[in-house]
Scaffold this motif. Structure first.
Motif, PDB file in Angstrom:
ATOM      1  N   ALA A 231      44.765  28.083  58.806  1.00 54.69           N
ATOM      2  CA  ALA A 231      46.015  28.648  58.263  1.00 54.69           C
ATOM      3  C   ALA A 231      46.197  27.926  56.517  1.00 54.69           C
ATOM      4  CB  ALA A 231      47.156  28.103  59.049  1.00 54.69           C
ATOM      5  N   THR A 232      45.430  26.985  56.315  1.00 52.11           N
ATOM      6  CA  THR A 232      45.585  26.426  54.957  1.00 52.11           C
ATOM      7  C   THR A 232      45.226  27.380  53.950  1.00 52.11           C
ATOM      8  OG1 THR A 232      43.899  25.015  55.547  1.00 52.11           O
ATOM      9  CG2 THR A 232      46.220  24.073  55.610  1.00 52.11           C
ATOM     10  N   THR A 233      44.141  27.950  54.396  1.00 56.87           N
ATOM     11  CA  THR A 233      43.443  28.974  53.600  1.00 56.87           C
ATOM     12  C   THR A 233      44.530  30.120  53.086  1.00 56.87           C
ATOM     13  OG1 THR A 233      41.628  28.752  54.964  1.00 56.87           O
ATOM     14  CG2 THR A 233      41.278  30.018  53.473  1.00 56.87           C
ATOM     15  N   TYR A 234      45.367  30.480  53.994  1.00 56.05           N
ATOM     16  CA  TYR A 234      46.379  31.316  53.472  1.00 56.05           C
ATOM     17  C   TYR A 234      47.376  30.838  52.549  1.00 56.05           C
ATOM     18  CZ  TYR A 234      44.747  34.153  57.489  1.00 56.05           C
ATOM     19  OH  TYR A 234      43.905  34.622  58.397  1.00 56.05           O
TER      20      TYR A 234
ATOM     21  N   ALA B 282      49.228  18.883  46.540  1.00 58.71           N
ATOM     22  CA  ALA B 282      48.275  19.726  47.487  1.00 58.71           C
ATOM     23  C   ALA B 282      47.860  19.066  48.751  1.00 58.71           C
ATOM     24  CB  ALA B 282      47.361  20.550  46.406  1.00 58.71           C
ATOM     25  N   LEU B 283      47.213  17.832  48.335  1.00 55.80           N
ATOM     26  CA  LEU B 283      46.941  17.180  49.377  1.00 55.80           C
ATOM     27  C   LEU B 283      48.119  16.778  50.567  1.00 55.80           C
ATOM     28  CD1 LEU B 283      44.381  15.662  50.731  1.00 55.80           C
ATOM     29  CD2 LEU B 283      45.021  13.427  49.382  1.00 55.80           C
ATOM     30  N   ALA B 284      49.082  16.118  49.853  1.00 56.70           N
ATOM     31  CA  ALA B 284      50.209  16.038  51.055  1.00 56.70           C
ATOM     32  C   ALA B 284      50.621  17.353  51.723  1.00 56.70           C
ATOM     33  CB  ALA B 284      51.427  15.729  50.056  1.00 56.70           C
ATOM     34  N   PHE B 285      50.686  18.434  50.753  1.00 60.01           N
ATOM     35  CA  PHE B 285      51.100  19.619  51.730  1.00 60.01           C
ATOM     36  C   PHE B 285      50.313  19.953  52.739  1.00 60.01           C
ATOM     37  CE2 PHE B 285      51.367  24.308  52.430  1.00 60.01           C
ATOM     38  CZ  PHE B 285      52.612  24.540  52.414  1.00 60.01           C
ATOM     39  N   VAL B 286      48.763  20.225  52.384  1.00 59.81           N
ATOM     40  CA  VAL B 286      48.007  20.502  53.361  1.00 59.81           C
ATOM     41  C   VAL B 286      47.934  19.443  54.459  1.00 59.81           C
ATOM     42  CG1 VAL B 286      46.606  21.894  51.806  1.00 59.81           C
ATOM     43  CG2 VAL B 286      46.053  19.533  52.391  1.00 59.81           C
TER      44      VAL B 286
ATOM     45  N   ALA C 195      41.887  19.790  55.391  1.00 58.53           N
ATOM     46  CA  ALA C 195      42.919  20.173  56.410  1.00 58.53           C
ATOM     47  C   ALA C 195      42.413  20.810  57.645  1.00 58.53           C
ATOM     48  CB  ALA C 195      43.479  21.514  55.826  1.00 58.53           C
ATOM     49  N   VAL C 196      41.063  21.397  57.587  1.00 60.92           N
ATOM     50  CA  VAL C 196      40.342  21.746  58.967  1.00 60.92           C
ATOM     51  C   VAL C 196      40.253  20.518  59.893  1.00 60.92           C
ATOM     52  CG1 VAL C 196      38.587  23.017  59.982  1.00 60.92           C
ATOM     53  CG2 VAL C 196      39.774  23.877  58.097  1.00 60.92           C
TER      54      VAL C 196
END
Length: 625
Positions: A524-527, A555-559, A299-300
């Motif tokens: 932000a994905t860490t939250y 989860a991959l699609a979401f992040v 994500a980062v």
């Protein structure tokens, strides 16, 4: 003179850790009291009171008194270890005095190393144990006198000499020594050079270098602040030199380094403590954290790429990059491979973590000496590098040692007074048995409690107080502990007290609030990831291969969708519409049920595939014209 003493104590501490990693620890109280005596002595030398001030002579006297008192207290326990464990003695006036000196010394070294917040919390915990009976309502308890508190803190293995200090003196100390020696014997520069080759020639390459370098350093340091201070002094000036905004450069480094706290194998040293608390193996913890850490870095990396494309951030010039043959030199790669091979090989063979670390250190030193001799490196230079590694390891162990000794005191007070159970009951009562609401409240409290406190101590605190609130709701203990651990971790980039951001802002010479804004957006994905773990425990390996695969794809699609919104991914060219489309498919990907999940996952990858093909076609048309 101070530097010589500091080096000698660091050398003794390093030798103590190396020897006990190979042969096994001494009896628990003996091992922990000797370790703490060395740590406090080294801490007082590393952080002298009044350094550079006119009143430094007064500070020297105070330091010597604290050192004498603390070491006497530790050696008193060393000598009386058998009596303490077998007879559980009543506290005498002498015991109370020695306990008080030791506690003050621990809190004073912690104050000098990390600031006021943590020592104040520990002091409040002790005060609550002594005077909490005067409170009214659910926070009141039956009351404990000074003698009983002394017996708990000093004359047993539940207080300062408890499990947390035991983990610090064995497993964590061995890993800190391993990581410091690896970085100081050439591994640090190799990690930086490798990250430059991996990310340097793509759009936003300098920011990607920071991400890759921080992830590599995370393998052996597990400290966000240490990562920022180490890699940031290289990556932030590089980004600024290439005209990246200063605040953006600081934000990239602080969030990339924060990933080191949640990335295996060390997890900011929390993996070892979590394993002890939950009674499961360290390998289980590290494997459970692997997929969430991969999702974080994806994500980062993707967010940085999108921001770089949108802002047309420049590539790192080829002339500034090391060549692949130079990076992959046999003499540079073999020591790292040998060290990591010894470490992971020992773990896989079932050896203790500290003995596995010893194997890694031994192979590292062997390779370092062999290649140093072949390169005709002066012995004095080789010794200087090793001593520098020992000194840095010693300073790292000072912070970890006093933090976990102080945290153990606080946990003992929380357990003795029952405040942890009381607070978890209050949280569940306020949330009305609604798991999502309980999780939100717990997340918010974790962020607040973790502010200004290093991750390891923050995790210990929230694990003792808040993880039970989730387990009372039927959440698996490992899921609950990883949930609170993540939120304790990201407090280092969450305003207003965000210590990783402060360090990055200082290096970048930018306003800390602007740096924090970029860090929160990029990270932000860490939250979100902790809530994904709560909804899909298969993300941490709880389930069969099919369950893990489905959870990983969701989860991959979401992040990726979330990163696209934050990074400004271009689909239609209209920012608000692109954000709405990506948000929709991202939410669908994680909704319960097969149908919405399938639509979300397939829709996300179709959208990004289409956007990439359109962008590629436009690029080719522009090149041909």
């Amino acid at each position: 003179m101070r530097n010589i003493c500091l080096m000698l104590v660091a050398l003794v501490l390093g030798g103590f850790i190396f020897y006990t990693s190979a042969t096994g620890p001494f009896d628990s109280l003996v091992h922990r009291s000797v370790f703490l005596a060395l740590v406090i002595g080294l801490g007082l030398l590393s952080f002298p009171l009044g350094a550079g001030k006119p009143w430094r002579p007064v500070g020297m006297v105070i330091d010597m008194l604290l050192a004498a008192g603390a070491i006497t207290s530790c050696l008193y326990v060393t000598v009386k270890a058998d009596e303490i464990l077998t007879t559980l003695p009543w506290a005498t006036t002498q015991d109370m005095l020695l306990a008080g000196i030791l506690v003050v010394s621990i809190l004073e070294v912690a104050r000098r190393a990390i600031g006021w917040i943590f020592p104040v919390l520990v002091a409040l915990g002790i005060a609550y144990a002594l005077f909490g009976n005067h409170l009214s309502g659910p926070l009141s308890h039956r009351g404990f006198d000074t003698a009983f508190v002394t017996e708990t803190v000093f004359l047993g293995d539940l207080g300062v000499w408890g499990m947390l200090l035991g983990v610090a003196a064995t497993t964590i100390a061995a890993f800190v020594l391993f990581g410091s020696l690896l970085l100081h014997t050439g591994g640090g520069q190799t990690f930086i050079d490798l990250s430059m080759r991996i990310g340097g020639r793509s759009q936003g390459g300098a920011a990607k270098i920071a991400t890759v370098a921080s992830s590599l350093f995370a393998m052996v340091s597990g400290s966000a602040v240490a990562n920022v201070a180490t890699t940031g002094n290289f990556t932030i000036p590089m980004m600024k030199r290439l005209k990246y905004p200063s605040a953006f450069a600081g934000g990239v480094e602080s969030v990339a380094s924060t990933g080191g706290q949640i990335a295996p194998p060390i997890l900011g040293a929390a993996a070892f403590i979590m394993a002890e608390i939950l009674g499961i193996s360290y390998v289980t913890i590290a494997l459970a954290a692997l997929l969430p850490a991969v999702l974080f870095y994806i994500a980062v990396f993707f967010t940085i790429h999108l921001v770089a494309v949108r802002r047309s951030l420049p590539l790192v010039p080829e002339a500034d990059l090391p060549s692949w043959p130079d990076v992959l030199q046999f003499k540079r790669i073999v020591p790292i491979v040998a060290a990591l091979g010894g470490l992971f090989g020992g773990v896989l063979k079932g050896y203790s973590i500290q003995y596995s670390a010893f194997m890694g250190i031994a192979l590292l030193l062997l390779c370092y000496v062999i290649f140093g001799v072949l390169d005709r490196m002066p012995p004095r230079k080789m010794l200087r590098m090793l001593m520098s590694g020992l000194e840095d390891a010693g300073k790292g162990m000072v912070i970890i040692g006093v933090l976990l000794a102080g945290a153990q005191i606080l946990v003992a007070m929380l357990n003795m007074t029952g405040i942890g159970v009381t607070l978890s009951t209050l949280v569940v009562g306020v949330a009305g048995e609604q798991l999502f609401l309980v999780a939100l409240i717990v997340a918010g409290i974790c962020l607040i409690m973790g502010m200004g406190i290093p991750t390891t101590a923050a995790y210990v605190l929230v694990a003792a107080v808040l993880a039970p609130a989730l387990t009372r709701m039927g959440v698996e203990p490992l899921v609950a502990h990883l949930f609170v651990f993540y939120f304790a971790t990201i407090s280092v980039i969450t305003p207003p007290v965000c210590i990783a951001v402060f360090v990055a802002a200082g290096i970048a010479q930018a306003g800390w609030l602007q740096v924090a804004g970029h860090a929160v957006r990029l990270g932000a994905t860490t939250y979100i990831i902790p809530f994904l773990i709560l909804a899909y425990p298969a993300l941490i390996g709880m389930g069969g291969a099919w369950d893990i695969t489905v959870a990983a794809l969701r989860a991959l699609a979401f992040v990726l969708a979330f990163a696209g919104v934050l990074g400004g991914a271009r689909l239609t060219g209209r920012r608000w519409l692109d954000a709405a489309i990506l948000s929709t498919v991202g939410v669908l990907a994680v909704l319960p049920g097969a149908a919405p999940g399938l639509v979300g996952v397939i829709g996300l990858f179709v959208l990004y595939g289409w956007a990439w093909s359109v962008g590629r076609r436009n690029q080719l048309q522009g090149a041909s014209s």
